[in-house]
Design an enzyme around this catalytic site. Structure first.
Site, mmCIF file in Angstrom:
data_model
loop_
_atom_site.group_PDB
_atom_site.id
_atom_site.type_symbol
_atom_site.label_atom_id
_atom_site.label_comp_id
_atom_site.label_asym_id
_atom_site.label_seq_id
_atom_site.Cartn_x
_atom_site.Cartn_y
_atom_site.Cartn_z
ATOM 1 N N ASP A 1 11.506 27.837 -63.496
ATOM 2 C CA ASP A 1 10.714 28.311 -62.363
ATOM 3 C C ASP A 1 9.786 29.449 -62.780
ATOM 4 O O ASP A 1 9.641 30.455 -62.081
ATOM 5 C CB ASP A 1 11.596 28.754 -61.193
ATOM 6 C CG ASP A 1 10.804 28.853 -59.883
ATOM 7 O OD1 ASP A 1 9.708 28.264 -59.806
ATOM 8 O OD2 ASP A 1 11.270 29.531 -58.956
ATOM 9 N N SER B 1 7.685 35.375 -53.777
ATOM 10 C CA SER B 1 7.957 34.577 -54.977
ATOM 11 C C SER B 1 6.945 34.869 -56.074
ATOM 12 O O SER B 1 5.737 34.884 -55.838
ATOM 13 C CB SER B 1 7.914 33.087 -54.641
ATOM 14 O OG SER B 1 8.975 32.735 -53.797
ATOM 15 N N HIS C 1 7.069 27.304 -58.632
ATOM 16 C CA HIS C 1 6.932 26.702 -57.310
ATOM 17 C C HIS C 1 5.791 27.312 -56.496
ATOM 18 O O HIS C 1 5.387 26.753 -55.483
ATOM 19 C CB HIS C 1 8.258 26.763 -56.544
ATOM 20 C CG HIS C 1 8.632 28.118 -56.032
ATOM 21 N ND1 HIS C 1 9.540 28.940 -56.654
ATOM 22 C CD2 HIS C 1 8.232 28.801 -54.937
ATOM 23 C CE1 HIS C 1 9.690 30.049 -55.972
ATOM 24 N NE2 HIS C 1 8.892 30.004 -54.916
#
Length: 497
Positions: free
Chosen positions: A259, A341, A226
């Site tokens: 992910d 992230s 993402h």
């Protein structure tokens, strides 16, 4: 964010003790014989003791005045209490039968007598008590400093200063291996900040910031899908190292369900140092963790915590409407925020044990939102991420293990129920698929997978994806109120669909 303590605090301009100490007054004594007072100049050489009818020649000390209910603080009181001159020249008569000399008045060590303390109202909140304790500590520190200063200034015999000279700091200071500072210093050069920008009609698309880390010396960077999804089709990616040097990068492969994504620096510099990979299966709850990333764009930020839980089923999304990713996550209380992230979650030795991917935020569910950390962060176990990264580097496409059955993704608490039919009216159990060969049917409720309890469809997928195609896994399921077990050999699916 700030936190206020409620309660009654002592104002700073009215400390409970004087900020400027004064010398304690000396009780009056009878005048010496060699120094007669003016009133006794014509008296014979031998001093006669006073009687009740004959007042003493020495002036008695004045009676202390009652302090007002709200007296000014002692810092503004005179340094020494002196009797008025009129009282010294006019002796006061002594009471009949009183002895001589009269007892000295009771005077506190630091000045005029203090009024009795008013009763304090009970405190109803812990915050007030904390504030009072803090103020008391400050006041006590002020008193100690005042005593030390007063003693040093007097210079009386037998009184020495309480000041202790401090030694010089060592010329060199080394941080031992295993400290957070040492681990961070070693890992930081291999952690990068990623700038992703989507392709716009004018070349000015939307952008975002994430984190990644060096996977090998060829210039591969591992991060979250993402983080780079917006730039994967026609966008641009740049990678910045802690020394400020930036490099262009391109996407090698993406796994939306995991992910995980892998980038490649277009002109990789020499001397890249990959971060060592640990073993996430051996991580224990309570182990120390170190997270490195760029929360809210603040690159090279280091935070610490512990492993709060393992095998936490998490379904997360980036808010763009794409499919969710699923993980059997490592939970940590290390501060993780948007921008962390894709960054590494390290153990105390500096080895990567996970990839920071999602946070729990109040009121907005799981996923990457602009909410801040509340101590519930989730990382993809590195053992799973390593398998995915290797597959992406080899083929550019992810490979997922599957059981060949469609399960209900909405219900939770009773297990993962195999749906009555699959997508588009297809069978919910694939003919000749892994589940069909294991004897599973529509309506069966899977409650265990590989020794882990299953309470929903997402938790089942999270556990399946910790394995590889071809693995044989024991399944526990319920059918018509009866519990049964079976062994399933996992199949595979290539690519995101």
């Amino acid at each position: 964010m700030s936190t206020e303590n409620e309660g009654t605090a002592v104002p700073a301009d009215h400390p409970a003790a004087p900020s400027t100490p004064t010398t304690p007054p000396t009780p009056p004594t009878a005048p010496p014989a060699s120094a007669p007072t003016p009133a006794a100049a014509d008296a014979p050489a031998a001093a006669q003791p006073p009687t009740a009818a004959q007042p003493p020649t020495a002036a008695q000390p004045p009676a202390p005045e009652a302090a007002p209910a709200h007296a000014p603080d002692a810092a503004h009181a005179p340094a020494h209490a002196h009797a008025p001159e009129s009282a010294a020249s006019t002796p006061a008569p002594a009471a009949a039968g009183a002895g001589w000399p009269p007892p000295p008045p009771t005077v506190p060590a630091w000045g005029a007598p203090l009024p009795p303390a008013a009763p304090e109202a009970p405190r109803r909140r812990t915050g007030g008590l904390v504030a009072a304790v803090l103020v008391a500590a400050l006041v006590a520190g002020g008193i100690g400093g005042g005593i030390g200063y007063w003693a040093a200034q007097r210079g009386d015999d037998g009184v020495s200063s309480t000041t202790v000279s401090s030694g010089e700091a060592p010329a060199s200071f080394k941080r031992e291996p295993g400290t957070v500072a040492a681990v961070a210093a070693t890992a930081l050069p291999s952690v990068v900040t990623i700038q992703a920008k989507s392709g716009g009609s004018q070349g000015e698309g939307e952008g975002g910031t994430g984190t990644g880390f060096v996977y090998d010396q060829e210039g591969h960077i591992v991060t979250n899908n993402h983080v780079v999804a917006s730039a994967a089709d026609g966008g641009t990616l740049s990678v910045t190292f802690p020394d400020g040097k930036s490099y262009d990068a391109e996407v090698v492969g993406r796994a939306e369900g995991y992910d995980v994504a892998v980038l490649k620096l277009t002109n990789a510099p020499k001397g890249l140092k990959p971060l060592p990979l640990g073993d996430s299966d051996k991580v224990a709850v309570g182990d120390s963790t170190i997270a490195i990333g760029a929360p809210f764009g603040l690159s090279n930020t280091v935070t610490t915590g512990i492993i709060s839980a393992k095998n936490r089923p998490v379904a997360s999304g980036d808010g763009s409407g794409g499919s969710n990713s699923y993980m059997s996550a490592l939970q940590t209380d290390a501060s993780i925020n948007p921008g962390n992230s894709g960054g590494p979650l390290l153990d105390a030795s500096g080895a990567v044990i996970g990839i920071n991917s999602a946070i729990q935020s109040t009121g907005s569910g799981l996923g990457q939102t602009q909410a801040g950390s509340i101590g519930l962060g989730f990382a993809i176990p590195v053992n799973q991420a390593k398998n995915v990264a290797q597959q992406l580097i080899r083929t550019g496409k992810p490979v997922y293990p599957v059981i060949g059955a469609t399960v209900n993704m909405q219900e939770q608490g009773e297990g993962a129920t195999i749906a009555s039919q699959g997508s588009g009216g297809t069978p919910s159990v694939t003919p000749d698929g892994p589940a069909a060969k294991a004897g599973l049917k529509a309506g069966d409720v899977i409650t265990g997978f590989g020794g882990h309890q299953i309470d929903s469809g997402p938790s089942l997928i999270s556990e399946i994806w910790t394995h590889k195609p071809g693995d044989q896994v024991k399944i526990t399921y319920e059918r018509d109120g009866k519990t049964s077990t079976a062994t399933v050999t996992l199949g595979e699916r290539t690519g995101d669909s």
